[in-house]
Design a protein around this motif. Structure first.
Motif, PDB file in Angstrom:
ATOM      1  N   LYS A 131       0.842  -1.211   0.000  1.00 26.12           N
ATOM      2  CA  LYS A 131       0.000   0.000   0.000  1.00 26.12           C
ATOM      3  C   LYS A 131       0.873   1.256   0.000  1.00 26.12           C
ATOM      4  N   SER A 147       0.823   6.677   4.498  1.00 24.87           N
ATOM      5  CA  SER A 147       0.369   8.005   4.915  1.00 24.87           C
ATOM      6  C   SER A 147       1.487   8.720   5.660  1.00 24.87           C
ATOM      7  N   ASN A 194       5.246  16.683  -6.072  1.00 22.57           N
ATOM      8  CA  ASN A 194       3.793  16.835  -6.016  1.00 22.57           C
ATOM      9  C   ASN A 194       3.365  18.295  -6.046  1.00 22.57           C
ATOM     10  N   ASP A 254      -3.320  16.215  -6.793  1.00 16.18           N
ATOM     11  CA  ASP A 254      -4.450  16.193  -5.859  1.00 16.18           C
ATOM     12  C   ASP A 254      -4.223  15.057  -4.867  1.00 16.18           C
ATOM     13  N   LYS A 255      -3.807  15.386  -3.681  1.00 17.91           N
ATOM     14  CA  LYS A 255      -3.463  14.359  -2.691  1.00 17.91           C
ATOM     15  C   LYS A 255      -4.661  13.904  -1.855  1.00 17.91           C
ATOM     16  N   SER A 256      -5.858  14.338  -2.274  1.00 19.62           N
ATOM     17  CA  SER A 256      -7.026  13.777  -1.598  1.00 19.62           C
ATOM     18  C   SER A 256      -7.152  12.292  -1.909  1.00 19.62           C
ATOM     19  N   LEU A 257      -6.539  11.901  -3.053  1.00 22.87           N
ATOM     20  CA  LEU A 257      -6.407  10.473  -3.378  1.00 22.87           C
ATOM     21  C   LEU A 257      -4.925  10.131  -3.368  1.00 22.87           C
ATOM     22  N   ALA A 258      -4.563   9.098  -2.655  1.00 30.59           N
ATOM     23  CA  ALA A 258      -3.135   8.750  -2.499  1.00 30.59           C
ATOM     24  C   ALA A 258      -2.488   8.352  -3.817  1.00 30.59           C
ATOM     25  N   ILE A 259      -3.310   7.921  -4.777  1.00 27.45           N
ATOM     26  CA  ILE A 259      -2.743   7.441  -6.032  1.00 27.45           C
ATOM     27  C   ILE A 259      -2.178   8.572  -6.881  1.00 27.45           C
ATOM     28  N   ASN A 260      -2.645   9.795  -6.627  1.00 26.72           N
ATOM     29  CA  ASN A 260      -2.171  10.927  -7.425  1.00 26.72           C
ATOM     30  C   ASN A 260      -0.742  11.304  -7.025  1.00 26.72           C
ATOM     31  N   ASN A 289       4.275   8.720  -4.439  1.00 20.09           N
ATOM     32  CA  ASN A 289       4.035   8.261  -3.074  1.00 20.09           C
ATOM     33  C   ASN A 289       5.089   7.213  -2.711  1.00 20.09           C
TER      34      ASN A 289
END
Length: 426
Positions: A285, A288, A316, A322-328, A331
């Motif tokens: 995964k 965070s 980034n 857009d880090k509201s989704l981790a995939i963007n 990471n």
């Protein structure tokens, strides 16, 4: 003592018996029997005495010299065989006098003496070969791992071939002067010694090309051999396996078939460790910020996480991800950090040779998860120590996996299946 004097003494009993009135034939027969007994006793005593004297002289001489060649001569019974020539020479010289009244018997005994001379010469030659073999193997380090037995056996086969021909020639007056006879004899020899000739050619190639040495660790699956080479001779290679059993391999197979020689590993600066651990794919995964802060407590990778975090944040921001989704954007993953941890752990391990190739990598995913392969070299190449080093590394890495939120793959056991069934019923 000249021949006439010897002949006179040899006829004393015959003349005495004739003077007493005994027939010439019986007097001559008893005279010959008496001469044979006397010469046999004298030859036996001479053989024992000369053998003891020569052996003691050789031992005394070998004790005073610095070279070990004469020591090996004594061990191979060379002095004993040489001592047998003295009584043989005595008998040979006295034969015409002993059997002067029975010339056909003299010819037969002379033939037997020739046969004995040939056999004795072969034994002396064999003793010299064994001496040379032992001397080179145990006194000259550069020959200690060479297949000297093969050359000794070839020379002995040649010696016995010549000896057999001489024996046949003595007994039958058979000669190999004609080319036809020589060709037929050669064909018979090639047929009889086919395997020996193949072994001889193979042993030469093994020696010249340095394929195998005595003391090498080889693995030859075809013959079930996995151990150290203890002997290389004309026909076979002897391997002592790790369970202390012995496997014999045809010498020719060393150049006809494929096998594994571990000498390169033994002579290198390290022994390879190449093993994988399997990670469950659904445990991988993105991490965070809180999880990254927790992992920074691991000292080996704290600098890496901080450095990598700065690069990711910078990227980034530049791309307005857009880090509201981790995939963007970019990471960090728990598997990536675990790989870095394994790499750092190997670099910190004093048992690992850092000058050799060192890598921690992904292998293609399988139905058992993602293999994470450890590829490095240990300084210590001794089997037991190598296994301990390898075990210590994987003990630590396997125990470290849960700290990164990862799980190891393991096929379900009967208990696992029973638990699944129980939970399904509930």
């Amino acid at each position: 003592m000249n021949r006439e004097t010897i002949n006179t003494y040899a006829c004393l009993l015959r003349n005495y018996l004739t003077d007493l009135g005994m027939g010439e034939y019986w007097a001559a027969l008893l005279n010959v029997i008496a001469n044979v007994i006397v010469v046999a006793v004298v030859a036996t005593i001479l053989d024992i005495v000369s053998r003891k004297i020569i052996v003691q002289l050789f031992k005394a001489f070998s004790d005073k010299t610095k070279t070990t060649f004469d020591d090996f001569l004594v061990k191979s019974n060379f002095p004993r065989f040489v001592a047998h020539f003295i009584p043989l020479g005595l008998v040979w010289y006295l034969l015409p006098s002993i059997f002067q009244d029975f010339e056909p018997v003299e010819q037969s005994v002379h033939t037997l003496a020739l046969l004995y001379l040939v056999l004795l010469s072969i034994l002396v030659f064999r003793s010299l070969l064994r001496t040379a073999n032992n001397y080179l193997r145990y006194s000259k380090e550069k020959y200690s791992d060479k297949p000297l037995e093969s050359y000794v056996q070839v020379l002995m086969i040649f010696a016995w071939s010549v000896g057999i021909f001489l024996l046949i020639n003595i007994l039958t007056d058979f000669s190999l002067k004609s080319l036809t006879t020589l060709g037929a004899f050669s064909a018979v020899l090639l047929l009889i010694f086919k395997d020996t000739i193949l072994g001889f050619v193979a042993s030469i190639q093994v020696s010249v090309n340095d394929i195998v040495r005595i003391g090498d660790w080889i693995t030859f699956s075809k013959y079930g051999a996995d151990g150290y080479v203890t002997e290389i001779n004309l026909a076979t290679v002897r391997v002592q396996n790790f369970d202390h059993t012995y496997t014999t391999i045809p010498t020719y197979s060393l150049i006809a078939d494929s096998f594994q020689n571990w000498r390169g590993m033994q002579e290198s600066t390290g022994r390879r460790i190449k093993r994988s651990i399997f990670i469950k794919q659904n445990s991988i995964k993105f991490l965070s910020a809180e999880e990254l802060e927790q992992l920074k407590k691991i000292q080996l990778i704290a600098p890496y996480i901080e450095h990598r975090e700065r690069d990711v944040t910078k990227y980034n921001k530049a791309t307005e991800a857009d880090k509201s989704l981790a995939i963007n954007g970019r990471n960090q993953t728990n598997l990536g950090i675990f790989r870095k941890y394994a790499d750092a752990f190997l670099h910190e391990n004093p048992a690992i040779n850092k000058e050799e190739f060192l890598m921690v990598r992904h292998l293609p995913p399988t139905n058992k998860g993602i293999p994470i392969e450890i590829f490095c070299y240990s300084y210590d190449k001794t089997w037991v120590n190598y296994e301990h080093i390898q075990a210590d590394i994987f003990d630590h890495l396997i125990a470290s996996v849960p700290y990164f939120g990862l799980e190891l793959f393991e096929s379900p056991s009967g208990k696992d299946l029973a638990n699944i069934s129980l939970n399904t019923r509930k």
